[in-house]
Structure formats: C-alpha cells, structure tokens
Write a protein that holds these residues in place. Structure first.
Motif, PDB file in Angstrom:
ATOM      1  N   GLY A  53      12.758   5.238 -34.735  1.00 35.37           N
ATOM      2  CA  GLY A  53      11.438   5.638 -35.222  1.00 35.37           C
ATOM      3  C   GLY A  53      10.390   5.660 -34.110  1.00 35.37           C
ATOM      4  N   ALA A  54       9.218   6.136 -34.464  1.00 35.01           N
ATOM      5  CA  ALA A  54       8.115   6.278 -33.502  1.00 35.01           C
ATOM      6  C   ALA A  54       7.043   5.233 -33.800  1.00 35.01           C
ATOM      7  CB  ALA A  54       7.525   7.677 -33.578  1.00 35.01           C
ATOM      8  N   PRO A  55       6.841   4.260 -32.905  1.00 36.76           N
ATOM      9  CA  PRO A  55       5.796   3.255 -33.116  1.00 36.76           C
ATOM     10  C   PRO A  55       4.418   3.802 -32.734  1.00 36.76           C
ATOM     11  CG  PRO A  55       6.912   2.822 -31.065  1.00 36.76           C
ATOM     12  CD  PRO A  55       7.608   4.006 -31.677  1.00 36.76           C
ATOM     13  N   GLY A 105       3.038   2.785 -37.535  1.00 31.96           N
ATOM     14  CA  GLY A 105       4.030   3.761 -37.082  1.00 31.96           C
ATOM     15  C   GLY A 105       5.268   3.775 -37.962  1.00 31.96           C
ATOM     16  N   GLY A 106       6.254   4.548 -37.521  1.00 31.30           N
ATOM     17  CA  GLY A 106       7.510   4.673 -38.275  1.00 31.30           C
ATOM     18  C   GLY A 106       8.630   3.840 -37.692  1.00 31.30           C
ATOM     19  N   LEU A 107       8.278   2.737 -37.083  1.00 29.24           N
ATOM     20  CA  LEU A 107       9.281   1.873 -36.459  1.00 29.24           C
ATOM     21  C   LEU A 107      10.206   1.269 -37.519  1.00 29.24           C
ATOM     22  CD1 LEU A 107       9.853   0.873 -33.541  1.00 29.24           C
ATOM     23  CD2 LEU A 107       8.571  -1.204 -34.132  1.00 29.24           C
ATOM     24  N   THR A 125       2.378  -0.846 -26.772  1.00 29.95           N
ATOM     25  CA  THR A 125       1.099  -0.409 -26.194  1.00 29.95           C
ATOM     26  C   THR A 125       0.938   1.099 -26.311  1.00 29.95           C
ATOM     27  OG1 THR A 125       2.142  -0.276 -24.021  1.00 29.95           O
ATOM     28  CG2 THR A 125       1.062  -2.349 -24.595  1.00 29.95           C
ATOM     29  N   SER A 126       2.050   1.757 -26.561  1.00 34.44           N
ATOM     30  CA  SER A 126       2.030   3.208 -26.791  1.00 34.44           C
ATOM     31  C   SER A 126       3.308   3.564 -27.527  1.00 34.44           C
ATOM     32  CB  SER A 126       1.936   3.968 -25.463  1.00 34.44           C
ATOM     33  OG  SER A 126       3.153   3.843 -24.735  1.00 34.44           O
ATOM     34  N   GLY A 127       3.513   4.819 -27.750  1.00 32.88           N
ATOM     35  CA  GLY A 127       4.733   5.232 -28.438  1.00 32.88           C
ATOM     36  C   GLY A 127       5.973   5.092 -27.590  1.00 32.88           C
ATOM     37  N   THR A 128       5.828   4.851 -26.279  1.00 32.61           N
ATOM     38  CA  THR A 128       6.986   4.760 -25.383  1.00 32.61           C
ATOM     39  C   THR A 128       7.010   3.478 -24.554  1.00 32.61           C
ATOM     40  OG1 THR A 128       5.782   5.973 -23.671  1.00 32.61           O
ATOM     41  CG2 THR A 128       7.154   7.268 -25.200  1.00 32.61           C
ATOM     42  N   GLN A 129       6.065   2.584 -24.751  1.00 29.91           N
ATOM     43  CA  GLN A 129       6.027   1.360 -23.953  1.00 29.91           C
ATOM     44  C   GLN A 129       5.705   0.156 -24.833  1.00 29.91           C
ATOM     45  OE1 GLN A 129       3.210   2.328 -20.775  1.00 29.91           O
ATOM     46  NE2 GLN A 129       4.954   2.604 -19.355  1.00 29.91           N
ATOM     47  N   TYR A 130       6.207  -1.025 -24.361  1.00 23.72           N
ATOM     48  CA  TYR A 130       5.917  -2.246 -25.115  1.00 23.72           C
ATOM     49  C   TYR A 130       5.922  -3.436 -24.156  1.00 23.72           C
ATOM     50  CZ  TYR A 130      11.006  -3.053 -24.849  1.00 23.72           C
ATOM     51  OH  TYR A 130      12.285  -3.240 -24.405  1.00 23.72           O
ATOM     52  N   THR A 131       5.360  -4.536 -24.670  1.00 21.52           N
ATOM     53  CA  THR A 131       5.382  -5.803 -23.927  1.00 21.52           C
ATOM     54  C   THR A 131       6.134  -6.829 -24.764  1.00 21.52           C
ATOM     55  OG1 THR A 131       3.286  -6.527 -24.884  1.00 21.52           O
ATOM     56  CG2 THR A 131       3.193  -5.320 -22.792  1.00 21.52           C
ATOM     57  N   ARG A 132       6.569  -7.915 -24.095  1.00 26.42           N
ATOM     58  CA  ARG A 132       7.311  -8.979 -24.781  1.00 26.42           C
ATOM     59  C   ARG A 132       6.619 -10.302 -24.529  1.00 26.42           C
ATOM     60  NH1 ARG A 132      13.721  -8.060 -23.998  1.00 26.42           N
ATOM     61  NH2 ARG A 132      13.596 -10.271 -24.580  1.00 26.42           N
ATOM     62  N   SER A 133       6.652 -11.176 -25.529  1.00 19.98           N
ATOM     63  CA  SER A 133       6.000 -12.475 -25.389  1.00 19.98           C
ATOM     64  C   SER A 133       6.789 -13.433 -24.521  1.00 19.98           C
ATOM     65  CB  SER A 133       5.779 -13.101 -26.769  1.00 19.98           C
ATOM     66  OG  SER A 133       7.034 -13.338 -27.415  1.00 19.98           O
ATOM     67  N   ASP A 134       8.092 -13.148 -24.289  1.00 15.84           N
ATOM     68  CA  ASP A 134       8.924 -14.078 -23.503  1.00 15.84           C
ATOM     69  C   ASP A 134       9.060 -13.652 -22.052  1.00 15.84           C
ATOM     70  OD1 ASP A 134      10.362 -11.817 -24.254  1.00 15.84           O
ATOM     71  OD2 ASP A 134      12.298 -12.850 -24.160  1.00 15.84           O
ATOM     72  N   ILE A 135       8.764 -12.396 -21.745  1.00 22.11           N
ATOM     73  CA  ILE A 135       8.934 -11.892 -20.376  1.00 22.11           C
ATOM     74  C   ILE A 135       7.697 -11.093 -20.002  1.00 22.11           C
ATOM     75  CG2 ILE A 135      10.369 -10.491 -18.835  1.00 22.11           C
ATOM     76  CD1 ILE A 135      12.674 -10.848 -20.778  1.00 22.11           C
ATOM     77  N   PRO A 136       7.052 -11.379 -18.885  1.00 20.29           N
ATOM     78  CA  PRO A 136       5.884 -10.580 -18.472  1.00 20.29           C
ATOM     79  C   PRO A 136       6.298  -9.175 -18.055  1.00 20.29           C
ATOM     80  CG  PRO A 136       6.501 -12.126 -16.743  1.00 20.29           C
ATOM     81  CD  PRO A 136       7.349 -12.462 -17.931  1.00 20.29           C
ATOM     82  N   GLY A 137       5.353  -8.240 -18.198  1.00 21.71           N
ATOM     83  CA  GLY A 137       5.611  -6.878 -17.763  1.00 21.71           C
ATOM     84  C   GLY A 137       5.580  -5.902 -18.914  1.00 21.71           C
ATOM     85  N   THR A 138       5.703  -4.626 -18.565  1.00 21.10           N
ATOM     86  CA  THR A 138       5.729  -3.543 -19.553  1.00 21.10           C
ATOM     87  C   THR A 138       7.081  -2.864 -19.501  1.00 21.10           C
ATOM     88  OG1 THR A 138       3.348  -3.171 -19.288  1.00 21.10           O
ATOM     89  CG2 THR A 138       4.644  -1.398 -20.276  1.00 21.10           C
ATOM     90  N   PHE A 139       7.612  -2.536 -20.685  1.00 22.47           N
ATOM     91  CA  PHE A 139       8.965  -2.001 -20.783  1.00 22.47           C
ATOM     92  C   PHE A 139       8.929  -0.649 -21.489  1.00 22.47           C
ATOM     93  CE2 PHE A 139       9.021  -6.576 -20.781  1.00 22.47           C
ATOM     94  CZ  PHE A 139       9.964  -6.895 -19.817  1.00 22.47           C
ATOM     95  N   THR A 140       9.905   0.174 -21.154  1.00 23.87           N
ATOM     96  CA  THR A 140       9.981   1.514 -21.745  1.00 23.87           C
ATOM     97  C   THR A 140      10.797   1.471 -23.023  1.00 23.87           C
ATOM     98  OG1 THR A 140       9.824   2.555 -19.566  1.00 23.87           O
ATOM     99  CG2 THR A 140      10.706   3.891 -21.367  1.00 23.87           C
ATOM    100  N   TYR A 141      10.248   2.074 -24.061  1.00 25.11           N
ATOM    101  CA  TYR A 141      10.939   2.125 -25.360  1.00 25.11           C
ATOM    102  C   TYR A 141      11.654   3.464 -25.508  1.00 25.11           C
ATOM    103  CZ  TYR A 141      11.608   2.998 -30.357  1.00 25.11           C
ATOM    104  OH  TYR A 141      12.133   3.332 -31.572  1.00 25.11           O
ATOM    105  N   SER A 142      12.934   3.391 -25.907  1.00 23.65           N
ATOM    106  CA  SER A 142      13.720   4.590 -26.196  1.00 23.65           C
ATOM    107  C   SER A 142      14.481   4.334 -27.488  1.00 23.65           C
ATOM    108  CB  SER A 142      14.701   4.899 -25.063  1.00 23.65           C
ATOM    109  OG  SER A 142      15.514   6.004 -25.399  1.00 23.65           O
ATOM    110  N   PRO A 143      14.247   5.092 -28.541  1.00 21.55           N
ATOM    111  CA  PRO A 143      14.926   4.856 -29.814  1.00 21.55           C
ATOM    112  C   PRO A 143      16.451   4.825 -29.635  1.00 21.55           C
ATOM    113  CG  PRO A 143      13.196   6.478 -30.087  1.00 21.55           C
ATOM    114  CD  PRO A 143      13.333   6.251 -28.612  1.00 21.55           C
TER     115      PRO A 143
END
Length: 630
Positions: free
Chosen positions: A507-509, A446-448, A469-487
């Motif tokens: 950018g867009a991952p 991607g263009g991250l 996991t998508s262009g708008t969501q991600y996970t973190r190795s230190d905290i469980p769960g899925t988070f919303t990405y906003s540039p």
C-alpha cells in the motif's frame, strides 16, 4: 569259423553298449544338467589273406557326451545375470509395497497434520481443534515409526536370506571339490567320466545362480573355480569357504568374504558380476539404504522445521512454545578401524532445506584438512568452514586430533524415522499464537497494510515505531536515519540474531502514518492464530531438493517406483536371454525322446541281427561237426 563267431560277438557287444547308452539317455531325459551320450563305434582292423583283407567286425571306441563348452559356459553366465536381476527386482517390489499411497500413506498423514492447523486458525481457543492437531501429529509420527519398523524387518529377512544363500553356496563348492576328486581318481583310464562331468557342470551352473564364476581346467581333469574374477573357491580337490558378514562401520550393510584358514578377504560388490547374492547385496547396500535415508531425511527435516516454527508461537497460557516432536539426534561418525587419531565427529542439522538423502565419508588429508564425499553419487561436496563447518545442510562438530588418512562414515538419517515422537498431549500447550503484533497508528490516512508479519525469536523485544515521512521514506525508533520504503520489501528487526521479526508492508502510506511492531498483548494472545497460519504455510516450504514439504513422500515413492520398474525390466530381459541360451544348450546336449526311440529300434534290430549271426555260426559249426564225425 572263429572269425564269423568273433565278428558276431563283437557286433553283439557293440549294439548292446549302444542300447544301454540309448536307455541311459531316455532314463535321464528329465535330469537337470544331463548331456546326451553317444556311442562311437570303430571298425576292427581286418586280417590279411591272399584274397584280400577280411574284416574282424566292430568295437566301441568311446562313449562321449554331446556338449558345447561355449554354450554351456554362456548359459551359466546368463543364469547368473538373470538371478541377480530377478533377486533385486523381487526385493524392490517388496520395498515398493511398504510405501502405500492414498489416505493410508505416510504423505497423507503429514498433509493432514499441517491441514489440521486451519481449524485452529479459525478458532484458536477451540480445544477440540487443538486436540485434532495433536492427534494428526501423533499419527504422522506413528506412520514414520511403522515405516522404519517395516524397513528393519525387511533388512532382517534379507540378512537371513543372505546367510542361507551362502550356506547353500558352500555346499555347492564342497560338491564341486568332491566331484573333482572322483574325476581325478579315474583320470588315467583314458575315457571320459561323462556322468561325473555332467554333475560337475550342473554344480557350477547352480553355483552361478548365487554368484558368477569363472573356471580353469587343470591337467588332471579337475577344475578350479573363481569368484569376484580372481578369488579361488575351488582349487582342484580343495574347497574354500564363503561367508556373509556385517560391515564393521555399518551393521545394516553386508559384505561377502572368502575364508582361507585364519584369513578373510573381502570380495568387492562391484566384482561379483552376477548371481542372486550380488542382487540381494546390491538391493541392501544401495536400494534399501537409499529408501532408509530418504525416509530418515523426511523425518529429520519435518521434525526440524515444525519444531522451529512451533517454538516461535505462544500457547493458550501465553507461554513460549516448545518442540512439538522429539528432536532427532544424529549418530556420531563411525571411525574406520585403521584410524590413528583421536578425532570424533558429531552431527546436527544446520539447514533442513539443504539436506540430501545420503551417507557421507569424511577423509582427513592432513590433521586439519578434510574432504566430505556424498556416497549416493560419490561427489565431493563443498564445505562451508563456518563455524561450525557445514556440508549439505549438516553441521560438523569435530573434536579431538585427527591424523592424516583418518576416515569416518557419517549416517545422519539411519535411525531417524524410528525416533520420531510427539512430546506433549495437552491441547493447551499447542503454540498457535504469534508472539509479535503490528499496530497501525489511529491517525493514519494512507493505504498502508500489513502483508506478512513473522516472528524470528521469542521473546519479542520492545516495540519499534515506524514513522513515514513521505510515501517512499520512513524512520525507525530503534535505529537512527531515514530508510527507503518499497512495497513488498521485508523490514527486519536488527537488534538480535536471529532477527526478532520480519515485516512486509503493502500500500501507499501518507506522511505522518505510523506503525508499531512489538510483543503481542498477552490478553489477546489466546485469540491470535498467527503461528498456526505459519505452520500451515510450511506445506509450501522448499524442503526436499527444491520440492515442497508436501511432495517429500511423493519423491520417495517415485524414487522407489522408478528403481522397481527399471529392475523388473532388466529382470525380464536377462531372464529371456538366459532362457534362450538354455534352450540352445538343450538343443545340443538335451535328450530328444523321439530320436532316442528311433535309435532304440535301430540298435535293437542290429542286436537281433548280431544274434542271428551267432546262430548262423552255430548252425555251420554243428554241420561241420556232423560231417567230420559221420
């Protein structure tokens, strides 16, 4: 025969008195405070005869001074206001001269220090560039020290000037009491002691140049003189004394006191009304104090933010940075003399961007509740209970037990500028490398991109991997769960306080793209300049009442400049008014030499005519004697 002789003698004496008075006026035409005198002549009551009343000539009824009491009083008051405005304006011009502009100014040295990090950012291992930064930092600290020294010298000179002014003022007070004694001794003669009255009026006028007065005339011809509207300094023939003393809570501030035996009464600055003493004290207690606080706040704020950012970097040996400047300790609150509790108040910086250039007063309304008043504008500020409790960016450390009514004076910036110094001289100790780095996954498609990565503490904890996991969501190795990405939205490390780092992405991952944030590789740390760039960015930090750090000195200069301009305008206006009223007073009481010269000729001719009358009487008398003896 005797009648014409008596008329001539009386006329001769009256015109001689008129000539003497006119000469006295001419002799004192340039004497300060002299009021023109005139001879009041009166007709001697005539003698009755069968053919009518025969006049007995003239006599001197009185010698009066020409004076308008209202104009004299208004002229003295206007001089008082003018002296106050002129004294303050002159000191403000001196203060304005202390804060130079251009390349030699304090603001330029701060800007040059922060700008010097740009060369280090381009070549982190260049010891010469690092040395330039330390030189610029030392120069900035030196200019703060020089400014503080010059303000201290101005303060000392002002204190000496106040002492000299009070010494002169006490001499005038004693002089008025002595003239009162002389006037009292001739009060029963039923004639006005004109020259004594002029001397007393002049002493009162001179006194008004130092402090505004009001007067009250007594039945015995003496006057009582009051300052601060109601405090007596002259009571008939008794003179009291004034003195300048340091404020027991703040030795840099002065107060005027009335000494009556063993008792000293503080005169409120706001009640003085006018006079150079009032102007000098207002400058010292308001204008100079404001300049010292603004300079001190600059030193505290710049020292705090630069040190905080420098501690977030790594030096050439990959060690965590320390303070670049000596941390400035704030003085503890000064307890009022009538406090009954054992409380003490310590001060430190909680948020440098919220600091205000002011002193404060803390007053306990109960043993546990208190108010904080900002003295620059007499505003009661809100207190965040904390802990620790904070007000206007200051953290309050209250220890001991307070009593209701206890008060403290807080002067957080009083000595700050003079205590600013650099802590080290080795360029290797300059911490310009960032302790944190972000590594993109080698398989990213991607263009991250990393927009900003800032450290919040040192050392940086173990790496955290962010997986999209998508262009708008991600996970973190230190905290469980899925988070919303906003540039542009910051991502922070959540395992420490303060947060270990803050990451901003753009950018867009693509799904599967990764990014790992963790401690910088020690092998690459000497080549990194992330903290140098962060130190450069402090230039735009909103630090002084919402203005950028680089505008702090400009704000100080503007504050002093506006005060100086306003004071100069007031001084020009009040001096014009005082000069106008003095001209009106002189128009009534002053000596006009042309007019007096004309009177001199008039009285000379009258004197000569009176002498001729005596000569005629003598001739008639001689003729009569010759006729009788013939």
């Amino acid at each position: 025969m005797s009648n014409i002789l008596n008329v001539g003698v009386r006329a001769l004496q009256a015109n001689q008195a008129a000539l003497s008075t006119t000469g006295h006026n001419i002799a004192n035409s340039s004497t300060a405070g002299y009021s023109r005198q005139v001879v009041k002549l009166a007709t001697v009551e005539g003698q009755y005869t069968g053919g009518g009343y025969i006049g007995k000539g003239v006599e001197v009824a009185a010698i009066e001074r020409v004076v308008d009491a209202y104009l004299t009083r208004q002229a003295a008051l206007s001089k008082s206001v003018s002296a106050q405005d002129v004294a303050r304006a002159e000191k403000l011009l001196q203060l304005e001269d202390l804060f130079s502009t251009g390349t030699t100014g304090l603001g330029a040295s701060v800007n040059e220090m922060l700008n010097a990090f740009s060369d280090v950012a381009s070549a982190p291992t260049d010891l010469t560039a690092r040395t330039v930064v330390l030189t610029r930092a030392s120069e900035a600290a030196s200019r703060f020290n020089d400014a503080a020294t010059q303000l201290a010298n101005l303060q000392r000179g002002l204190t000496e000037e106040l002492q000299n002014s009070v010494t002169t003022l006490n001499t005038l007070i004693t002089g008025i009491a002595e003239v009162n004694r002389q006037i009292q001794s001739v009060a029963g003669l039923d004639q006005s002691p004109n020259d004594l009255l002029d001397r007393r009026d002049q002493l009162v006028s001179e006194m008004n140049k130092y402090v505004q007065t009001t007067t009250l005339e007594n039945n015995d011809g003496t006057i009582s003189v009051f300052v601060a509207q109601s405090q007596p300094v002259v009571l008939g023939t008794r003179a009291l004394e004034l003195k300048v003393a340091s404020d027991p809570l703040d030795p840099t501030r002065s107060e005027l006191r009335l000494v009556n035996g063993n008792t000293e009464v503080k005169l409120q600055d706001s009640m003085l009304g006018g006079g150079s003493l009032s102007g000098l004290m207002r400058f010292q207690n308001e204008d100079l104090a404001e300049a010292q606080n603004m300079l001190g706040r600059m030193a505290v704020s710049i020292t705090t933010v630069v040190n905080a950012q420098h501690r977030l970097g790594l030096d050439l040996d990959s060690d965590a940075g320390g303070d670049l400047f000596t941390p400035i300790d704030m003085p503890d609150g000064a307890a009022f003399v009538n406090n009954t509790g054992s409380a003490q108040i310590g001060l430190s910086v909680a948020d440098p961007s919220l600091l205000r250039a002011s002193d404060y007063r803390v007053t306990f309304t109960t043993p546990t509740d208190y108010t904080v008043t900002r003295l620059s504008d007499n505003t009661v500020v809100s207190v965040d209970p904390g802990p620790p409790p904070t007000a206007d960016g200051l953290a309050l450390d209250i220890t001991g037990a307070a009593s209701t009514g206890d008060s403290f004076l807080l002067r957080p910036f009083s000595n700050a500028a003079g205590n600013m110094h650099t802590l080290f001289a080795s360029p290797r100790d300059l911490a310009v490398a960032s302790p944190v780095q972000a590594d993109m996954g080698i398989t990213n498609t991607g263009g991250l991109a990393v927009s900003k990565l800032a450290a919040g503490s040192v050392p940086v904890p173990a790496g955290v991997t962010i997986t999209f996991t998508s262009g708008t969501q991600y996970t973190r190795s230190d905290i469980p769960g899925t988070f919303t990405y906003s540039p542009g939205t910051p991502i922070t490390y959540d395992g420490s306080t303060p947060t270990a780092w803050t990451l901003t992405l753009t950018g867009a991952p693509q799904p599967g793209d990764t990014l790992t944030v963790g401690p910088i590789n020690s092998a690459y740390a000497p080549l990194d300049a992330g903290n140098a760039k962060a130190l450069m960015d402090l230039r735009d930090m909103k630090l002084f009442d919402g203005a950028p750090l680089t505008d702090g000195y400009a704000s100080l200069i503007a504050n002093v400049g506006v005060r100086a301009q306003s004071a100069q305008y007031a001084a020009d206006v009040s001096k014009s008014i005082a000069d106008g009223l003095e001209a009106q007073r002189n128009g009534v009481s002053g000596v006009n030499l042309d007019e007096e010269a004309a009177k001199l000729i008039q009285y000379q001719q009258a004197y000569q005519a009176s002498a001729k009358m005596l000569q005629v009487a003598q001739t008639i008398f001689d003729s009569l004697i010759q006729t009788v003896t013939a």
